[in-house]
Design an enzyme around this catalytic site. Structure first.
Site, mmCIF file in Angstrom:
data_model
loop_
_atom_site.group_PDB
_atom_site.id
_atom_site.type_symbol
_atom_site.label_atom_id
_atom_site.label_comp_id
_atom_site.label_asym_id
_atom_site.label_seq_id
_atom_site.Cartn_x
_atom_site.Cartn_y
_atom_site.Cartn_z
ATOM 1 N N HIS A 119 -3.534 7.643 2.025
ATOM 2 C CA HIS A 119 -3.633 6.261 1.851
ATOM 3 C C HIS A 119 -5.028 5.944 1.889
ATOM 4 O O HIS A 119 -5.640 6.483 3.120
ATOM 5 C CB HIS A 119 -2.918 5.305 2.241
ATOM 6 C CG HIS A 119 -3.331 3.771 2.022
ATOM 7 N ND1 HIS A 119 -3.701 3.401 0.668
ATOM 8 C CD2 HIS A 119 -3.353 2.660 2.883
ATOM 9 C CE1 HIS A 119 -3.814 2.146 0.926
ATOM 10 N NE2 HIS A 119 -3.549 1.744 2.147
ATOM 11 N N ASN B 101 -9.781 0.227 -0.554
ATOM 12 C CA ASN B 101 -8.381 0.211 -0.457
ATOM 13 C C ASN B 101 -7.857 -0.471 -1.567
ATOM 14 O O ASN B 101 -8.120 -1.411 -2.080
ATOM 15 C CB ASN B 101 -7.757 -0.546 0.713
ATOM 16 C CG ASN B 101 -6.523 -0.542 0.998
ATOM 17 O OD1 ASN B 101 -5.615 -0.111 0.023
ATOM 18 N ND2 ASN B 101 -5.895 -1.082 1.985
ATOM 19 N N CYS C 163 0.988 -1.155 -0.118
ATOM 20 C CA CYS C 163 -0.048 -0.081 0.010
ATOM 21 C C CYS C 163 0.994 1.241 0.056
ATOM 22 O O CYS C 163 0.520 2.332 -0.399
ATOM 23 C CB CYS C 163 -0.953 -0.057 1.193
ATOM 24 S SG CYS C 163 -2.310 -1.362 1.126
HETATM 25 O O1 UT7 Z 1 -3.806 -0.590 3.454
HETATM 26 C C1 UT7 Z 1 -3.203 -1.524 4.667
HETATM 27 C C2 UT7 Z 1 -3.418 -1.048 5.843
HETATM 28 N N1 UT7 Z 1 -4.715 -1.571 6.240
HETATM 29 C C3 UT7 Z 1 -5.162 -0.990 6.987
HETATM 30 O O2 UT7 Z 1 -4.948 -0.088 7.359
HETATM 31 C C4 UT7 Z 1 -6.600 -1.828 7.701
HETATM 32 C C5 UT7 Z 1 -6.535 -1.588 8.969
HETATM 33 N N2 UT7 Z 1 -7.654 -2.202 9.874
HETATM 34 C C6 UT7 Z 1 -8.895 -1.947 9.699
HETATM 35 O O3 UT7 Z 1 -9.349 -0.909 8.675
HETATM 36 C C7 UT7 Z 1 -9.942 -2.288 10.619
HETATM 37 O O4 UT7 Z 1 -9.364 -2.908 11.705
HETATM 38 C C8 UT7 Z 1 -10.901 -3.335 9.900
HETATM 39 C C9 UT7 Z 1 -11.823 -2.590 8.886
HETATM 40 C C10 UT7 Z 1 -10.306 -4.195 9.116
HETATM 41 C C11 UT7 Z 1 -11.854 -4.305 11.149
HETATM 42 O O5 UT7 Z 1 -12.397 -3.091 11.963
HETATM 43 P P1 UT7 Z 1 -12.327 -3.300 13.420
HETATM 44 O O6 UT7 Z 1 -13.094 -2.317 13.947
HETATM 45 O O7 UT7 Z 1 -10.743 -3.335 13.917
HETATM 46 O O8 UT7 Z 1 -13.066 -4.695 13.616
HETATM 47 P P2 UT7 Z 1 -12.709 -5.954 14.275
HETATM 48 O O9 UT7 Z 1 -11.782 -6.561 13.417
HETATM 49 O O10 UT7 Z 1 -12.244 -5.715 15.758
HETATM 50 O O11 UT7 Z 1 -14.116 -6.934 14.347
HETATM 51 C C12 UT7 Z 1 -15.196 -6.410 15.033
HETATM 52 C C13 UT7 Z 1 -16.191 -7.624 14.954
HETATM 53 C C14 UT7 Z 1 -15.697 -8.976 14.961
HETATM 54 O O12 UT7 Z 1 -16.711 -9.587 15.716
HETATM 55 P P3 UT7 Z 1 -16.719 -9.933 17.097
HETATM 56 O O13 UT7 Z 1 -15.345 -10.735 17.517
HETATM 57 O O14 UT7 Z 1 -16.780 -8.809 17.999
HETATM 58 O O15 UT7 Z 1 -18.078 -10.796 17.369
HETATM 59 C C15 UT7 Z 1 -15.257 -9.687 13.640
HETATM 60 O O16 UT7 Z 1 -15.587 -10.699 13.450
HETATM 61 O O17 UT7 Z 1 -16.568 -7.394 13.300
HETATM 62 C C16 UT7 Z 1 -16.495 -8.666 12.963
HETATM 63 N N3 UT7 Z 1 -16.191 -8.606 11.535
HETATM 64 C C17 UT7 Z 1 -17.146 -8.361 10.665
HETATM 65 N N4 UT7 Z 1 -18.677 -8.439 10.718
HETATM 66 C C18 UT7 Z 1 -19.465 -8.043 9.839
HETATM 67 C C19 UT7 Z 1 -15.203 -8.463 10.733
HETATM 68 N N5 UT7 Z 1 -15.309 -8.234 9.713
HETATM 69 C C20 UT7 Z 1 -16.627 -8.241 9.404
HETATM 70 C C21 UT7 Z 1 -17.171 -7.994 8.177
HETATM 71 N N6 UT7 Z 1 -18.838 -7.708 8.404
HETATM 72 N N7 UT7 Z 1 -16.986 -7.503 6.875
#
Ligand code: UT7
Length: 342
Positions: free
Chosen positions: A269, A299, A132
């Site tokens: 980004h 992204n 990225c």
């Molecule tokens: O370009 C390279 C750099 N990349 C980035 O900068 C990405 C950085 N990270 C992020 O943008 C975020 O961490 C994400 C968007 C990937 C995830 O968001 P988050 O608020 O950190 O969510 P999380 O991973 O902590 O997940 C929260 C909940 C989980 O469920 P439980 O364990 O709380 O029951 C996940 O299983 O959301 C669930 N979850 C989803 N639910 C519905 C994860 N993905 C999804 C989804 N739809 N697509």
């Protein structure tokens, strides 16, 4: 690579005049594949919802390359538009630096496919791989070539078909990415010194291989003979991203002798709306001065910064002589920022 006479002449006259050779952005262009995939489309494929994706990332839809539409095809279209915006023909280009983590082939470099399709038969063309952060890395490499007099006119491209390395069953990653390409034409010009000159004022690059396991692809030619799929520990990457990006923006501004008060536009980004807002807040930058395209591009890895830059130049937000800070972070980790006076 031989140093061309025109470049040597320019360097000599610049030195005689006590001037700095700068890489000026002469034009930018972008291309997005026709097919649009919405969050609702994704909700039919994995256990997710439009509400979750919009709330957690800001993404509403993304573009997905067609079968047979490769990274080089997207890159050529973006490059043609960048050259047209610069009012230049392809034959003036003597350097192509293409950032991608999704090359057409293992070798040769996708940049050479672009070179051939643009009808360029001189200079050097190669890829850089910083995922990225790739566009910032490519810009830094091309800027150094131009300032050293090793090239006159560079195409700097970020192009990706990330859809090809997504695990479409993994909802934690497949909803986040899209395909696309952006390009800028960089032209060596002579300035008179900071802070009024146009061009790339500074670039700062970093990497930290210890963070490999937080964001990587599961395959590779030498390890598995496959391309693999994206794996990411989203929350950990998120935390690093906000901190590292704020740091590198400050570092790059200091390198240019500027502060955040001098910044007209931030082109970040586009990974997550919450990261973009978090970095802006940490730096005290007004939200209306930050270019956001994550809602309609998602992204696009190395393509995200030049896609956003082209959009904001195209709609008249970014004007000549304004100070633009670009930043990105990706797998490796890699991260970096560039300060440019347009
Ligand atoms: O370009 C390279 C750099 N990349 C980035 O900068 C990405 C950085 N990270 C992020 O943008 C975020 O961490 C994400 C968007 C990937 C995830 O968001 P988050 O608020 O950190 O969510 P999380 O991973 O902590 O997940 C929260 C909940 C989980 O469920 P439980 O364990 O709380 O029951 C996940 O299983 O959301 C669930 N979850 C989803 N639910 C519905 C994860 N993905 C999804 C989804 N739809 N697509």
């Amino acid at each position: 690579m031989s140093i061309r006479p025109a470049a040597l002449k320019r360097e000599a006259s610049a030195a005689a005049a006590g001037a700095t050779v700068r890489s000026v952005i002469a034009g930018c262009g972008s291309y997005l594949p026709e097919r649009i995939m919405t969050n609702h489309d994704l909700a039919k494929m994995v256990d997710t919802s439009d509400e979750w994706i919009v709330e957690r990332t800001g993404i509403r839809h993304r573009h997905i390359a067609a079968e047979g539409e490769n990274t080089s095809h997207l890159a050529v279209k973006a490059s043609e538009r960048a050259l047209a915006a610069a009012g230049m023909k392809a034959d003036v280009v003597d350097l192509i630096v293409l950032a991608t983590a999704t090359p057409d082939e293992t070798f040769p470099a996708t940049a050479t496919r672009v070179q051939e399709r643009l009808g360029i038969v001189r200079g050097a063309a190669f890829d850089v791989q910083a995922v990225c952060s790739g566009f910032i890395y490519a810009l830094a490499v091309a800027d150094n070539f131009l300032r050293l007099g090793q090239a006159d006119t560079a195409l700097v491209i970020g192009a990706e078909t990330f859809s090809r390395i997504l695990d479409w069953k993994d909802r934690s990653t497949c909803v986040l990415f899209g395909d696309g390409a952006g390009a800028v034409v960089l032209k060596a010009g002579q300035g008179r010194g900071l802070p009024t000159d146009r061009g790339v004022l500074t670039t700062k690059l970093h990497s930290d291989g210890r963070q490999h396991d937080l964001l990587y692809a599961t395959g590779g030619v030498s390890s598995t003979r496959t391309a693999g799929v994206v794996r990411m520990d989203g929350p950990k990457v998120f935390k690093h991203a906000v901190e590292r990006l704020a740091e590198v923006v400050e570092e790059s501004l200091a390198g240019a002798g500027l502060t955040s008060a001098d910044v007209d536009w931030v082109v970040p980004h586009q990974a997550n709306r919450r990261i973009i807002d978090g970095v802006g807040k940490k730096l005290g930058l007004p939200a209306e001065r930050v270019v956001v395209t994550v809602d309609h591009h998602a992204n696009t890895s190395a393509a995200s910064v030049p896609l956003a830059l082209t959009e904001a130049v195209g709609d008249g937000r970014i004007q000549r002589d304004e100070v633009v800070v670009m930043e990105a972070m990706g797998g490796g980790f890699t991260w970096g920022a560039a300060v440019v006076r347009m």
